[in-house]
Design a protein around this motif. Structure first.
Motif, PDB file in Angstrom:
ATOM      1  N   SER A   1      16.348 101.113  31.118  1.00  0.00           N
ATOM      2  CA  SER A   1      14.620 100.160  31.622  1.00  0.00           C
ATOM      3  C   SER A   1      14.538  99.738  30.466  1.00  0.00           C
ATOM      4  N   ASN A   2      13.377  99.171  30.925  1.00  0.00           N
ATOM      5  CA  ASN A   2      12.469  98.173  30.412  1.00  0.00           C
ATOM      6  C   ASN A   2      11.924  98.821  29.063  1.00  0.00           C
ATOM      7  N   TRP A   3      11.479 100.514  29.172  1.00  0.00           N
ATOM      8  CA  TRP A   3      11.044 101.009  28.253  1.00  0.00           C
ATOM      9  C   TRP A   3      11.493 101.382  27.325  1.00  0.00           C
ATOM     10  N   GLN A   4      12.948 101.779  27.771  1.00  0.00           N
ATOM     11  CA  GLN A   4      13.924 102.051  27.050  1.00  0.00           C
ATOM     12  C   GLN A   4      14.422 100.681  25.739  1.00  0.00           C
ATOM     13  N   GLU A   5      14.657  99.795  26.261  1.00  0.00           N
ATOM     14  CA  GLU A   5      14.418  98.276  25.246  1.00  0.00           C
ATOM     15  C   GLU A   5      13.441  98.800  24.558  1.00  0.00           C
ATOM     16  N   SER A   6      12.492  98.932  25.010  1.00  0.00           N
ATOM     17  CA  SER A   6      10.871  98.103  24.034  1.00  0.00           C
ATOM     18  C   SER A   6      11.391  99.260  23.156  1.00  0.00           C
ATOM     19  N   ASP A   7      11.884 100.894  23.727  1.00  0.00           N
ATOM     20  CA  ASP A   7      11.039 101.895  22.441  1.00  0.00           C
ATOM     21  C   ASP A   7      12.604 101.554  20.761  1.00  0.00           C
ATOM     22  N   GLU A   8      14.061 101.369  22.041  1.00  0.00           N
ATOM     23  CA  GLU A   8      14.783 100.524  20.773  1.00  0.00           C
ATOM     24  C   GLU A   8      14.338  99.519  19.717  1.00  0.00           C
ATOM     25  N   GLN A   9      13.531  98.494  20.228  1.00  0.00           N
ATOM     26  CA  GLN A   9      13.193  97.272  19.656  1.00  0.00           C
ATOM     27  C   GLN A   9      11.653  97.554  18.435  1.00  0.00           C
ATOM     28  N   LYS A  10      11.029  98.713  18.858  1.00  0.00           N
ATOM     29  CA  LYS A  10      10.040  98.998  17.772  1.00  0.00           C
ATOM     30  C   LYS A  10      10.577 100.251  16.654  1.00  0.00           C
ATOM     31  N   LYS A  11      12.185 100.560  17.323  1.00  0.00           N
ATOM     32  CA  LYS A  11      12.745 101.196  16.161  1.00  0.00           C
ATOM     33  C   LYS A  11      13.589 100.367  15.423  1.00  0.00           C
ATOM     34  N   GLU A  12      13.991  98.911  15.106  1.00  0.00           N
ATOM     35  CA  GLU A  12      15.109  98.539  14.498  1.00  0.00           C
ATOM     36  C   GLU A  12      14.020  97.977  14.101  1.00  0.00           C
ATOM     37  N   GLN A  13      12.823  97.203  14.704  1.00  0.00           N
ATOM     38  CA  GLN A  13      10.999  96.606  13.715  1.00  0.00           C
ATOM     39  C   GLN A  13      11.335  97.502  12.968  1.00  0.00           C
TER      40      GLN A  13
END
Length: 144
Positions: A2-14
């Motif tokens: 889902s979009n919120w999971q992708e966003s959470d992963e991107q935040k972790k990577e950043q």
């Protein structure tokens, strides 16, 4: 995903990339201070209860002040020439030439971080040696 999971992963990577930048800047400051014999700045990178090990001499130093004091007590004139720094997350490796009173020692240090401070460091030292003639046809000289 889902979009919120992708966003959470991107935040972790950043967040991870930002932490790596902070640690890399701290390492650059550490090695610059080491070369300048600025013992206060050199040791800001360590946790208060950090451990430093020299396997070749069988020594272990516990605590940032003990690490700093043993280095400051060395009478030799030291120079540090960083060759490269590799790492990410909690594990960073620096290859450098440590020159004591004009004599180089090829050195590798492995630093383990908790947060943005070193919790454990291990340093390995190797003196230079002459290359054997038996492998001359396969080698190229390294500039150090």
């Amino acid at each position: 995903m889902s979009n919120w999971q992708e966003s959470d992963e991107q935040k972790k990577e950043q967040s991870s990339a930002a932490r790596d930048q902070v640690i890399r800047a701290a390492l650059d400051q550490h090695w610059t201070a080491s070369d300048a014999n600025d013992f206060e700045t050199e040791h800001l990178i360590y946790q208060e209860d950090a451990v430093l090990e020299y396997p070749q001499s069988g020594e272990r130093f516990r605590g940032r002040r003990n690490i700093q004091n043993q280095r400051a007590s060395q009478p030799s004139k030291k120079r540090f020439t960083v060759q490269r720094i590799l790492g990410g997350g909690d594990l960073w490796v620096t290859e450098f030439i440590l020159t004591y009173d004009g004599k180089p020692s090829y050195t590798v240090t492995i630093m383990e971080f908790l947060g943005d401070k070193v919790a454990h460091e291990t340093q390995y030292f190797a003196d230079p040696f002459a290359a054997p003639a038996s492998r001359v046809q396969w080698r190229e000289p390294m500039v150090t």
